[in-house]
Design a protein around this motif. Structure first.
Motif, mmCIF file in Angstrom:
data_model
loop_
_atom_site.group_PDB
_atom_site.id
_atom_site.type_symbol
_atom_site.label_atom_id
_atom_site.label_comp_id
_atom_site.label_asym_id
_atom_site.label_seq_id
_atom_site.Cartn_x
_atom_site.Cartn_y
_atom_site.Cartn_z
ATOM 1 N N GLN A 34 56.959 24.844 63.551
ATOM 2 C CA GLN A 34 58.107 23.726 62.934
ATOM 3 C C GLN A 34 57.403 22.745 61.825
ATOM 4 N N ALA A 35 56.724 22.739 62.085
ATOM 5 C CA ALA A 35 55.718 22.109 61.420
ATOM 6 C C ALA A 35 55.411 22.212 60.286
ATOM 7 N N GLY A 36 56.284 22.201 58.763
ATOM 8 C CA GLY A 36 54.788 23.349 57.686
ATOM 9 C C GLY A 36 56.278 23.773 56.728
ATOM 10 N N LEU A 45 52.723 16.404 51.841
ATOM 11 C CA LEU A 45 51.999 15.400 52.487
ATOM 12 C C LEU A 45 50.647 16.533 52.649
ATOM 13 N N ARG A 46 50.464 17.768 52.100
ATOM 14 C CA ARG A 46 49.670 19.020 52.073
ATOM 15 C C ARG A 46 49.128 19.161 50.550
ATOM 16 N N ALA A 47 49.990 18.662 49.711
ATOM 17 C CA ALA A 47 49.642 18.888 48.687
ATOM 18 C C ALA A 47 48.204 18.180 48.247
ATOM 19 N N PHE A 80 49.188 20.163 65.275
ATOM 20 C CA PHE A 80 49.852 21.096 63.584
ATOM 21 C C PHE A 80 48.189 21.330 64.025
ATOM 22 N N SER A 81 47.530 22.673 64.038
ATOM 23 C CA SER A 81 46.349 23.319 63.495
ATOM 24 C C SER A 81 46.513 24.757 63.462
ATOM 25 N N ASP A 82 45.130 25.091 63.855
ATOM 26 C CA ASP A 82 45.138 26.554 63.171
ATOM 27 C C ASP A 82 44.723 27.895 64.735
HETATM 28 C C1 LIG Z 1 48.378 34.199 63.555
HETATM 29 C C2 LIG Z 1 48.575 33.237 63.226
HETATM 30 C C3 LIG Z 1 47.774 32.479 63.006
HETATM 31 N N1 LIG Z 1 48.054 30.830 62.841
HETATM 32 C C4 LIG Z 1 48.895 31.164 64.025
HETATM 33 C C5 LIG Z 1 48.942 32.139 64.732
HETATM 34 C C6 LIG Z 1 50.236 32.298 65.955
HETATM 35 C C7 LIG Z 1 51.688 32.009 65.704
HETATM 36 C C8 LIG Z 1 52.112 33.043 64.873
HETATM 37 O O1 LIG Z 1 52.336 34.313 65.524
HETATM 38 O O2 LIG Z 1 53.095 32.934 64.025
HETATM 39 C C9 LIG Z 1 49.653 29.491 65.030
HETATM 40 C C10 LIG Z 1 49.880 28.404 64.489
HETATM 41 N N2 LIG Z 1 49.772 28.523 62.701
HETATM 42 C C11 LIG Z 1 49.846 26.967 62.163
HETATM 43 C C12 LIG Z 1 50.374 26.404 63.557
HETATM 44 C C13 LIG Z 1 50.578 24.830 64.125
HETATM 45 C C14 LIG Z 1 51.978 24.407 64.937
HETATM 46 C C15 LIG Z 1 53.374 24.855 64.677
HETATM 47 O O3 LIG Z 1 53.980 26.306 64.814
HETATM 48 O O4 LIG Z 1 54.158 24.566 63.740
HETATM 49 C C16 LIG Z 1 50.067 27.552 64.954
HETATM 50 C C17 LIG Z 1 50.508 27.165 66.244
HETATM 51 C C18 LIG Z 1 49.822 26.014 61.302
HETATM 52 C C19 LIG Z 1 49.926 26.884 60.143
HETATM 53 N N3 LIG Z 1 49.349 27.627 59.605
HETATM 54 C C20 LIG Z 1 49.082 28.184 58.347
HETATM 55 C C21 LIG Z 1 50.090 27.276 57.844
HETATM 56 C C22 LIG Z 1 51.036 27.401 56.406
HETATM 57 C C23 LIG Z 1 49.270 27.017 55.502
HETATM 58 C C24 LIG Z 1 50.245 25.719 54.619
HETATM 59 O O5 LIG Z 1 50.844 25.535 54.336
HETATM 60 O O6 LIG Z 1 49.202 26.703 53.083
HETATM 61 C C25 LIG Z 1 50.294 26.512 59.016
HETATM 62 C C26 LIG Z 1 51.395 25.693 58.808
HETATM 63 C C27 LIG Z 1 48.176 29.814 58.230
HETATM 64 C C28 LIG Z 1 48.754 30.763 58.644
HETATM 65 N N4 LIG Z 1 47.583 30.910 59.802
HETATM 66 C C29 LIG Z 1 47.877 32.321 60.492
HETATM 67 C C30 LIG Z 1 49.341 32.762 59.620
HETATM 68 C C31 LIG Z 1 49.431 33.978 59.545
HETATM 69 C C32 LIG Z 1 48.939 31.875 58.493
HETATM 70 C C33 LIG Z 1 50.076 31.943 57.489
HETATM 71 C C34 LIG Z 1 49.280 32.244 55.926
HETATM 72 C C35 LIG Z 1 50.687 32.326 54.787
HETATM 73 O O7 LIG Z 1 51.633 32.947 54.811
HETATM 74 O O8 LIG Z 1 50.416 30.803 53.822
HETATM 75 C C36 LIG Z 1 46.987 32.222 61.127
#
Ligand SMILES: Cc1c2[nH]c(c1CCC(=O)O)Cc1[nH]c(c(CCC(=O)O)c1C)Cc1[nH]c(c(CCC(=O)O)c1C)Cc1[nH]c(c(C)c1CCC(=O)O)C2
Length: 350
Positions: A34-36, A45-47, A80-82
């Motif tokens: 939901q955050a993203g 904010l992320r820019a 918000f984390s990863d």
């Molecule tokens: C597999 C996995 C990851 N990260 C995560 C998972 C498990 C959840 C799922 O199955 O989707 C978990 C995750 N990552 C993020 C959250 C934040 C909380 C939320 O859910 O709002 C959560 C819970 C932020 C994020 N994690 C990421 C973003 C995007 C980064 C950006 O803004 O550039 C966010 C908001 C990056 C990320 N991180 C990951 C991927 C596959 C990606 C996408 C890459 C892309 O398409 O650009 C690994």
């Protein structure tokens, strides 16, 4: 002595009550991711800040986590984390590449690589606890969900070196090096547990363990080679009495097993309707899900019909937390998300 029953008071938020199978004022709603990138205020904010830098800045973490709560009125915030952050904090060289995902500089391919993986020192998570405390103060009655990646899903990134479709290298390592595999997943379970404990101890009200890619495994391999390590993550929380949500994609065949990791709530993707998921998961657990995120790109009548269907099919569940079957797609119109929250609340008000 038998363990004390899970406690809950009438003051607990609906998310916590639904997770425990207690009556709610209406079905709680939140959205994975939901955050993203669906939010213009997030993109602004992320820019100019790299993802993993943003994840270590308490002010950015706090603000980004709050954005969807303010905008959509969801019933929970998610920190918000990863999932790779605990590895990054421990010192593993990982980058999150925009449009790609986590990329690991030196993939884990040998027994020696496994043994060389650094441990996560809990006292390196001060920035995270600062952010959780600030969030809990700002959120008031809205619960904060903490989360971590499950050992299998983290292992796929470490072994493949990045995102993958087949996860063939991961499975090959699992079959060829069973002892090193088990040590790797054990290390990852310790670090994920440490990450969750830090969030709970600073004030998170629930936790979700993401085993996003576990659905690529057969039930037999999952039960024998993966599930015990996911269980170790939850066991590592000890007496911390917050609801535990466990989720993966494509887990239709694993639904009877996933709860055994120690989950109060099983997250379901869109492939299995929730009435069928109730039968597969069995009694004693609540469900979370399971609107197809792609439905949110369709017309309003379709969105409404599908939301109603999910709400209807969840009626036999012990408790239901409305969510998507996986994360919000970046191209989603945020107004549609707000509308879904309002519709679910309207349909389920008691
Ligand atoms: C597999 C996995 C990851 N990260 C995560 C998972 C498990 C959840 C799922 O199955 O989707 C978990 C995750 N990552 C993020 C959250 C934040 C909380 C939320 O859910 O709002 C959560 C819970 C932020 C994020 N994690 C990421 C973003 C995007 C980064 C950006 O803004 O550039 C966010 C908001 C990056 C990320 N991180 C990951 C991927 C596959 C990606 C996408 C890459 C892309 O398409 O650009 C690994």
């Amino acid at each position: 002595m038998s363990p004390a029953p899970a406690s809950a008071s009438p003051a607990d938020p609906d998310l916590v009550r639904a997770a425990r199978g207690l009556p709610v004022s209406r079905t709680p709603v939140w959205f994975m991711r939901q955050a993203g990138r669906s939010l213009p205020e997030y993109r602004a904010l992320r820019a100019g800040t790299r993802m993993l830098d943003a994840c270590q800045d308490p002010d950015l973490i706090t603000e980004i986590t709050l954005q969807p709560v303010r905008r959509h009125g969801v019933d929970a915030a998610i920190f918000f984390s990863d999932i790779v952050l605990p590895l990054v904090v421990a010192g593993v060289d990982i980058e999150i590449k925009p449009g790609v995902g986590p990329v690991v500089a030196s993939p884990v391919r040998t027994v020696a690589h496994v043994d060389a993986l650094p441990d996560l020192e809990p006292d390196r998570l001060g920035f995270l606890q600062t952010a959780v405390r600030a969030l809990v103060a700002e959120l008031g009655p809205t619960p904060l969900i903490g989360f971590a990646g499950a050992p299998f899903t983290l292992a796929t990134y470490l072994i493949e070196g990045g995102p993958s479709k087949e996860h063939a290298r991961t499975k090959a390592f699992m079959y060829a090096e069973p002892e090193a595999w088990s040590r790797l997943l054990q290390k990852l379970s310790v670090s994920s547990s440490t990450f969750l404990r830090a969030q709970i101890d600073a004030g998170a009200s629930a936790v979700q363990l993401f085993d996003s890619w576990a659905g690529v495994l057969s039930a037999a391999d999952y039960a024998e080679r993966v599930l015990p390590h996911s269980r170790a993550v939850f066991d590592g929380l000890g007496e911390r009495d917050v609801p535990r949500i466990h989720f993966g994609v494509g887990t239709g065949e694993l639904l009877p097993l996933i709860g055994d990791a120690g989950a109060d709530v099983v997250g379901v993707d869109w492939r299995v309707p929730l009435d069928e998921a109730v039968r597969r998961v069995g009694p004693g657990r609540s469900l979370q899900g399971n609107l197809d995120p792609a439905v949110l790109l369709a017309d309003r009548a379709t969105v409404d019909r599908e939301v109603r269907r999910v709400v209807e099919q969840a009626k036999g569940a012990r408790g239901h937390i409305f969510n998507l079957g996986h994360g919000v797609l970046p191209e989603t119109d945020p107004d549609v998300l707000t509308h879904v929250v309002e519709l679910v609340h309207e349909l389920t008000a008691r």
